[in-house]
Motif scaffolding. Sequence first.
Motif, PDB file in Angstrom:
ATOM      1  N   ALA A  21       0.831  -1.212   0.000  1.00  0.00           N
ATOM      2  CA  ALA A  21       0.000   0.000   0.000  1.00  0.00           C
ATOM      3  C   ALA A  21       0.858   1.251   0.000  1.00  0.00           C
ATOM      4  CB  ALA A  21      -0.927  -0.015   1.219  1.00  0.00           C
ATOM      5  N   VAL A  22       1.966   1.228   0.747  1.00  0.00           N
ATOM      6  CA  VAL A  22       2.872   2.382   0.773  1.00  0.00           C
ATOM      7  C   VAL A  22       3.431   2.637  -0.624  1.00  0.00           C
ATOM      8  CG1 VAL A  22       5.102   3.193   1.633  1.00  0.00           C
ATOM      9  CG2 VAL A  22       3.448   2.192   3.215  1.00  0.00           C
ATOM     10  N   ARG A  23       3.811   1.572  -1.320  1.00  0.00           N
ATOM     11  CA  ARG A  23       4.337   1.745  -2.691  1.00  0.00           C
ATOM     12  C   ARG A  23       3.271   2.300  -3.627  1.00  0.00           C
ATOM     13  NH1 ARG A  23       7.253  -3.045  -1.289  1.00  0.00           N
ATOM     14  NH2 ARG A  23       5.620  -4.417  -2.127  1.00  0.00           N
ATOM     15  N   ALA A  24       1.984   2.077  -3.284  1.00  0.00           N
ATOM     16  CA  ALA A  24       0.893   2.612  -4.113  1.00  0.00           C
ATOM     17  C   ALA A  24       0.523   4.039  -3.727  1.00  0.00           C
ATOM     18  CB  ALA A  24      -0.331   1.714  -3.992  1.00  0.00           C
ATOM     19  N   GLY A  25       1.171   4.591  -2.704  1.00  0.00           N
ATOM     20  CA  GLY A  25       0.912   5.971  -2.307  1.00  0.00           C
ATOM     21  C   GLY A  25       0.024   6.150  -1.098  1.00  0.00           C
ATOM     22  N   VAL A  26      -0.425   5.043  -0.485  1.00  0.00           N
ATOM     23  CA  VAL A  26      -1.234   5.131   0.727  1.00  0.00           C
ATOM     24  C   VAL A  26      -0.317   5.410   1.914  1.00  0.00           C
ATOM     25  CG1 VAL A  26      -2.822   3.906   2.249  1.00  0.00           C
ATOM     26  CG2 VAL A  26      -2.930   3.528  -0.230  1.00  0.00           C
ATOM     27  N   ARG A  27      -0.700   6.335   2.763  1.00  0.00           N
ATOM     28  CA  ARG A  27       0.097   6.623   3.956  1.00  0.00           C
ATOM     29  C   ARG A  27      -0.305   5.648   5.059  1.00  0.00           C
ATOM     30  NH1 ARG A  27       0.292  12.768   5.635  1.00  0.00           N
ATOM     31  NH2 ARG A  27       2.092  11.932   6.780  1.00  0.00           N
ATOM     32  N   MET A  28       0.630   4.812   5.473  1.00  0.00           N
ATOM     33  CA  MET A  28       0.390   3.781   6.482  1.00  0.00           C
ATOM     34  C   MET A  28       1.146   4.157   7.759  1.00  0.00           C
ATOM     35  SD  MET A  28      -1.495   1.605   4.721  1.00  0.00           S
ATOM     36  CE  MET A  28      -1.555   0.294   5.944  1.00  0.00           C
ATOM     37  N   PHE A  29       0.501   3.937   8.908  1.00  0.00           N
ATOM     38  CA  PHE A  29       1.073   4.312  10.203  1.00  0.00           C
ATOM     39  C   PHE A  29       0.973   3.137  11.170  1.00  0.00           C
ATOM     40  CE2 PHE A  29      -0.197   8.174   8.143  1.00  0.00           C
ATOM     41  CZ  PHE A  29       0.729   9.147   8.523  1.00  0.00           C
TER      42      PHE A  29
END
Length: 479
Positions: free
Chosen positions: A381-389
């Motif tokens: 998801a991070v590689r797709a541009g989603v900000r993950m925390f």
Amino acid sequence: MDYHSPYFFGYLIGALHLLGAIAAMHAVLTVRTAQGAIAWALSLLFIPYFTLIPYLVFGSRTFDAYIQARRQANREMHVAMADLNWRPWVDEALAARNSESYGALRAMPRLGRMPCLANNQVRLLIDGKATFDAIFAAIEQARDTVLVQFFIIHDDKLGRTLQALLLKKAAEGVNIYVLYDRVGSHALPASYSQKLRDGGVNIRAFATRRGWFNRFQVNFRNHRKIVVVDGVQGFLGGHNVGDEYLGEKPRLSPWRDTHVQVSGPVLACLQESFAEDWFWAARKLPPLILPDTYPEDGVLCQVLASGPADPQETCSLFFVEAIHSARERLWITSPYFIPDEAVAAALRLAVFRGVDVRILLPSRADHRIVYAASSLYAFEAVRAGVRMFRYGPGFLHQKVVLIDNEISAIGSANLDNRSFRLNFEVMLLTVDRAFADQVEAMLIHDFDQAREISAEDSQDTHRLQLLGMRIARLISPIL
């Protein structure tokens, strides 16, 4: 018969392959996804010795017996409701159509079996103390009927506090109905339930193994958490009944969770959801209470009850619709992140539209295999541009969705395949700017205590860890 004869083993292997072929045909006809049908069919045909039993337990995706019970429950509820004032359902449903924000969720009126109703009051309950203080205070004031449903009930300090309160109210003549999931509450001793039963409390376990054709079915779980008091106060969210939800389990504390307190016409929907589940467990309906009048103002709310008895994958479609409806902001918190392809694609499209997409996950694992699979999906998801925390202080268990400036959803559904397709879940969708502002402030505080996952985190992960994550992802459909 000579059990050591090669003929016996030949017959046994032949019988297993015949059963495997029959099960493979069943998989082709019933499994909802082509990938799942192919995976089950091929394994059942070629290695039935290893896959027949897992298929009996995990293969089914629809709970047919519950569907039949729900139809009967609904017929009986319609008869019971004939004597009740049901006009608020119609009047407030018409009022809900005037909301521009709710109109952005164009599929919701048909996706949910229950209408969006106006004139409700909602209160955000942050963490265990606020939640159970409010629940216990409402039960203490009960005069007629209390409905209690949890996935997990523990026989610990919090569980015994609830038990003592329910026994007290039952002794006062209040009708008490308690429903818990048999798998989720597998550690609950029989003495706990028996003490309540002896004290006049109606208590049942929600078990999916009722009947001969369901005897192997342990994969469906009732994950809902609902409390309704006298038809005027309701509660739902992420908390179960256990000391860990008050932060008293050191390995996972402080426990981070969210519940919501609600009153108004939407409580009819919460009661309907409870009644359907209770009917499955007891084959009779609990009392249904609707006040004669409601306040003239309040917020729009819709109960979304989903599960494997639905004709479509309601929970997964809800997340897809919520993600597609976002124009400026989409913030989600979930303890588990195992999206299906539709949800993953919707998240990527939201990023392409310029939506601020953030997902908050725990930094501590309560289930290591699930955590491993979630981590791999998070890297993608991070590689797709989603900000993950990753939430830092303790275990994060809340299930919250915030869409743009007015829409929020709080309940029991996680962002994973089990909630999408296997669990009975319930969410409360709220359309109100003031309440959304409260949810926003709560989530900002959570994000401030979290660390953002970067693309470098994936590169720094050891190869053996990545291998473990990929293996965990292989079994993610049943996690």
